[in-house]
Scaffold this motif. Structure first.
Motif, PDB file in Angstrom:
ATOM      1  N   ARG A  51      38.008   5.028  18.970  1.00  0.00           N
ATOM      2  CA  ARG A  51      38.986   4.235  19.721  1.00  0.00           C
ATOM      3  C   ARG A  51      39.624   5.085  20.817  1.00  0.00           C
ATOM      4  O   ARG A  51      39.705   4.679  21.979  1.00  0.00           O
ATOM      5  CB  ARG A  51      40.062   3.680  18.785  1.00  0.00           C
ATOM      6  CG  ARG A  51      41.122   2.852  19.489  1.00  0.00           C
ATOM      7  CD  ARG A  51      42.220   2.375  18.541  1.00  0.00           C
ATOM      8  NE  ARG A  51      41.685   1.538  17.477  1.00  0.00           N
ATOM      9  CZ  ARG A  51      41.701   1.866  16.182  1.00  0.00           C
ATOM     10  NH1 ARG A  51      42.232   3.008  15.781  1.00  0.00           N
ATOM     11  NH2 ARG A  51      41.196   1.046  15.282  1.00  0.00           N
ATOM     12  N   ASN A 109      38.910  -1.814  23.765  1.00  0.00           N
ATOM     13  CA  ASN A 109      39.621  -1.895  22.489  1.00  0.00           C
ATOM     14  C   ASN A 109      38.611  -1.820  21.357  1.00  0.00           C
ATOM     15  O   ASN A 109      37.533  -2.398  21.439  1.00  0.00           O
ATOM     16  CB  ASN A 109      40.400  -3.208  22.379  1.00  0.00           C
ATOM     17  CG  ASN A 109      41.543  -3.277  23.365  1.00  0.00           C
ATOM     18  OD1 ASN A 109      42.433  -2.455  23.339  1.00  0.00           O
ATOM     19  ND2 ASN A 109      41.485  -4.241  24.272  1.00  0.00           N
ATOM     20  N   MET A 128      38.495  -2.331  17.128  1.00  0.00           N
ATOM     21  CA  MET A 128      39.256  -2.825  15.983  1.00  0.00           C
ATOM     22  C   MET A 128      38.340  -3.018  14.785  1.00  0.00           C
ATOM     23  O   MET A 128      37.217  -3.514  14.933  1.00  0.00           O
ATOM     24  CB  MET A 128      39.895  -4.167  16.353  1.00  0.00           C
ATOM     25  CG  MET A 128      40.830  -4.730  15.311  1.00  0.00           C
ATOM     26  SD  MET A 128      41.573  -6.300  15.835  1.00  0.00           S
ATOM     27  CE  MET A 128      42.447  -5.790  17.299  1.00  0.00           C
ATOM     28  N   PHE A 163      40.162  -7.727  12.713  1.00  0.00           N
ATOM     29  CA  PHE A 163      39.867  -8.698  13.750  1.00  0.00           C
ATOM     30  C   PHE A 163      39.695 -10.095  13.154  1.00  0.00           C
ATOM     31  O   PHE A 163      40.264 -11.071  13.645  1.00  0.00           O
ATOM     32  CB  PHE A 163      38.594  -8.295  14.503  1.00  0.00           C
ATOM     33  CG  PHE A 163      38.233  -9.218  15.631  1.00  0.00           C
ATOM     34  CD1 PHE A 163      38.781  -9.042  16.886  1.00  0.00           C
ATOM     35  CD2 PHE A 163      37.337 -10.259  15.434  1.00  0.00           C
ATOM     36  CE1 PHE A 163      38.437  -9.891  17.932  1.00  0.00           C
ATOM     37  CE2 PHE A 163      37.000 -11.119  16.457  1.00  0.00           C
ATOM     38  CZ  PHE A 163      37.550 -10.934  17.716  1.00  0.00           C
TER      39      PHE A 163
END
Length: 89
Positions: free
Chosen positions: A61, A76, A78, A83
């Motif tokens: 990340r 991004n 995740m 999510f």
């Protein structure tokens, strides 16, 4: 562990190549990918698998955020479970 990567920003040559090369360097497998151009903006969403990766999601990340900034896009990363919970109806 699977994760969702989103990339959004102005369209330019090499975005997919640079993100994909980074993932390959770290043995992060692309499970699914979609991309489109919306009103001149590049939009990409990837499902990736960290099972064989040589780094964790937090490091990826951070590094992808920096790479995105250098390309002029927002990246991004995740966890897929987070999510899915966020987008559950």
């Amino acid at each position: 562990m699977k994760a969702i990567i989103t990339v959004v920003g102005g369209d330019k040559v090499g975005i997919i190549a640079k993100v994909s090369a980074y993932l390959a360097e770290h043995s992060i497998n692309i499970v699914d990918i979609t991309q489109t151009i919306l009103s001149g903006n590049f939009v990409m969403m990837m499902v990736v698998d960290f099972s064989g990766a040589d780094l964790g999601i937090d490091a990826a990340r951070s590094q992808l955020t920096e790479k995105g900034a250098a390309m002029g896009v927002e990246v991004n990363v995740m966890n897929e479970k987070v999510f899915s919970e966020m987008h559950r109806i």
